[in-house]
Design a protein around this motif. Structure first.
Motif, mmCIF file in Angstrom:
data_model
loop_
_atom_site.group_PDB
_atom_site.id
_atom_site.type_symbol
_atom_site.label_atom_id
_atom_site.label_comp_id
_atom_site.label_asym_id
_atom_site.label_seq_id
_atom_site.Cartn_x
_atom_site.Cartn_y
_atom_site.Cartn_z
ATOM 1 N N GLY A 184 -27.689 -0.873 18.086
ATOM 2 C CA GLY A 184 -28.149 -0.044 16.791
ATOM 3 C C GLY A 184 -28.279 1.435 17.176
ATOM 4 O O GLY A 184 -27.870 2.284 16.222
ATOM 5 N N LEU A 185 -28.460 1.638 18.529
ATOM 6 C CA LEU A 185 -28.227 3.291 18.729
ATOM 7 C C LEU A 185 -26.775 3.559 18.822
ATOM 8 O O LEU A 185 -26.403 4.871 18.116
ATOM 9 C CB LEU A 185 -28.735 3.461 20.354
ATOM 10 N N VAL A 186 -25.668 2.980 19.120
ATOM 11 C CA VAL A 186 -24.358 3.172 19.152
ATOM 12 C C VAL A 186 -23.914 3.256 17.616
ATOM 13 O O VAL A 186 -23.398 4.096 17.194
ATOM 14 C CB VAL A 186 -23.484 1.805 19.664
ATOM 15 N N LYS A 187 -24.544 2.308 16.927
ATOM 16 C CA LYS A 187 -24.178 2.624 15.330
ATOM 17 C C LYS A 187 -24.860 3.815 14.576
ATOM 18 O O LYS A 187 -24.355 4.542 13.786
ATOM 19 C CB LYS A 187 -24.796 1.208 14.526
ATOM 20 N N ALA A 188 -26.184 4.055 15.024
ATOM 21 C CA ALA A 188 -26.802 5.295 14.493
ATOM 22 C C ALA A 188 -26.064 6.672 14.974
ATOM 23 O O ALA A 188 -26.091 7.439 14.090
ATOM 24 C CB ALA A 188 -28.270 5.243 15.203
ATOM 25 N N LEU A 189 -25.599 6.610 16.240
ATOM 26 C CA LEU A 189 -24.586 7.632 16.680
ATOM 27 C C LEU A 189 -23.466 7.857 15.910
ATOM 28 O O LEU A 189 -23.044 9.056 15.417
ATOM 29 C CB LEU A 189 -24.476 7.919 18.064
ATOM 30 N N ALA A 190 -22.875 6.795 15.616
ATOM 31 C CA ALA A 190 -21.617 6.823 14.985
ATOM 32 C C ALA A 190 -21.670 7.272 13.326
ATOM 33 O O ALA A 190 -20.976 7.733 12.966
ATOM 34 C CB ALA A 190 -20.906 5.099 15.236
ATOM 35 N N ASP A 191 -22.615 6.483 12.814
ATOM 36 C CA ASP A 191 -22.997 6.899 11.438
ATOM 37 C C ASP A 191 -23.300 8.520 11.294
ATOM 38 O O ASP A 191 -22.735 9.116 10.363
ATOM 39 C CB ASP A 191 -24.211 6.270 10.846
ATOM 40 N N ARG A 192 -23.834 8.962 12.272
ATOM 41 C CA ARG A 192 -24.386 10.460 12.219
ATOM 42 C C ARG A 192 -22.760 11.316 12.565
ATOM 43 O O ARG A 192 -23.000 12.439 11.602
ATOM 44 C CB ARG A 192 -25.312 10.849 13.168
ATOM 45 N N ASN A 193 -22.050 10.980 13.414
ATOM 46 C CA ASN A 193 -21.188 11.357 13.380
ATOM 47 C C ASN A 193 -20.104 11.667 12.290
ATOM 48 O O ASN A 193 -19.288 12.449 11.877
ATOM 49 C CB ASN A 193 -20.350 10.978 14.855
ATOM 50 N N ALA A 194 -19.915 10.430 11.843
ATOM 51 C CA ALA A 194 -19.189 10.115 10.528
ATOM 52 C C ALA A 194 -19.644 11.072 9.275
ATOM 53 O O ALA A 194 -18.947 11.559 8.526
ATOM 54 C CB ALA A 194 -19.210 8.864 10.016
ATOM 55 N N ALA A 195 -21.164 11.183 9.223
ATOM 56 C CA ALA A 195 -21.750 11.959 8.065
ATOM 57 C C ALA A 195 -21.228 13.334 8.506
ATOM 58 O O ALA A 195 -20.954 14.164 7.519
ATOM 59 C CB ALA A 195 -23.320 11.735 7.840
ATOM 60 N N GLN A 196 -21.487 13.906 9.623
ATOM 61 C CA GLN A 196 -20.938 15.203 9.917
ATOM 62 C C GLN A 196 -19.456 15.652 9.870
ATOM 63 O O GLN A 196 -19.104 16.655 9.364
ATOM 64 C CB GLN A 196 -21.531 15.596 11.363
ATOM 65 N N SER A 197 -18.786 14.667 10.071
ATOM 66 C CA SER A 197 -17.206 14.785 9.807
ATOM 67 C C SER A 197 -16.987 14.872 8.582
ATOM 68 O O SER A 197 -16.062 15.770 8.069
ATOM 69 C CB SER A 197 -16.519 13.784 10.557
ATOM 70 N N ALA A 198 -17.732 14.117 7.608
ATOM 71 C CA ALA A 198 -17.148 14.316 6.208
ATOM 72 C C ALA A 198 -17.743 15.451 5.651
ATOM 73 O O ALA A 198 -17.129 16.039 4.517
ATOM 74 C CB ALA A 198 -18.032 13.152 5.319
#
Length: 202
Positions: free
Chosen positions: A183-197
């Protein structure tokens, strides 16, 4: 948190001299070089050259595996090698992206590196600095470095008494307790994806 990342790039590259401890030289030499490039080329986070500077100068000086393990805390040993690799990768991306955004807010003016007193046998040291920025009064930033072999790497940064590792450990613990390590991996990945967008295409 902006100040944590606004000055990550002030430590990178190692050019030791006989009379200056290597960790101090690491901070002192590179801070000067990086500041000169930013000012001379008037770089912003949207510039490709800015991102290249981060990749070349900042990342090699940080021990992201150790930094991540400390931030994850007791749960790090419970993670599989694959999960540990994913956590380090996503946390590294998060820190770099957050830094790149924050650097535009905190306009660097200069950094005073305090003399470091250490023995030849020391493998852990704190380099204390005072940073001046256009946005406010000077404030202290301390870099904790560990020695592995002949190399010194930054594994924590403390700004005005607040540790980067400690700051993230609280939120990481809450996420793991609720959703597990994946869940932490996913939370970090989602945050990175949002920032990248949101990042400008330049």
């Amino acid at each position: 948190m902006r100040k944590f990342f606004a000055f990550m790039m002030l430590v990178a590259g190692l050019t030791a001299t006989a009379d200056v401890p290597a960790p101090e030289q690491l901070v002192r030499t590179t801070s000067k070089d990086v500041l000169e490039v930013i000012k001379k080329e008037n770089l912003t986070p949207a510039d490709k050259r800015f991102r290249e500077l981060v990749e070349a100068k900042v990342l090699p000086s940080f021990d992201f595996n150790r930094l991540t393990s400390l931030a994850v805390g007791k749960y790090w040993k419970q993670a599989t090698p694959e999960q540990q690799a994913a956590l380090s990768r996503e946390f590294r991306t998060l820190l770099v992206r957050t830094y790149s955004t924050a650097i535009g807010v905190n306009k660097l003016q200069g950094i005073e590196v305090k003399p470091v007193k250490m023995a030849d046998t020391d493998t852990d040291v704190i380099v204390r600095t005072e940073v001046s920025a256009a946005s406010g009064q000077p404030f202290p930033i301390d870099y904790r470095l560990g020695k592995t072999g002949s190399d010194w790497k930054v594994y924590d940064v403390t700004v005005e008494g607040v540790s980067l590792v400690t700051n993230y450990r609280t939120s990481f613990t809450q996420t793991i307790q609720k959703d597990g390590i994946d869940g932490l991996v996913k939370a970090l990945a989602d945050r990175n994806a949002a920032q990248s967008a949101k990042a400008p295409a330049k």
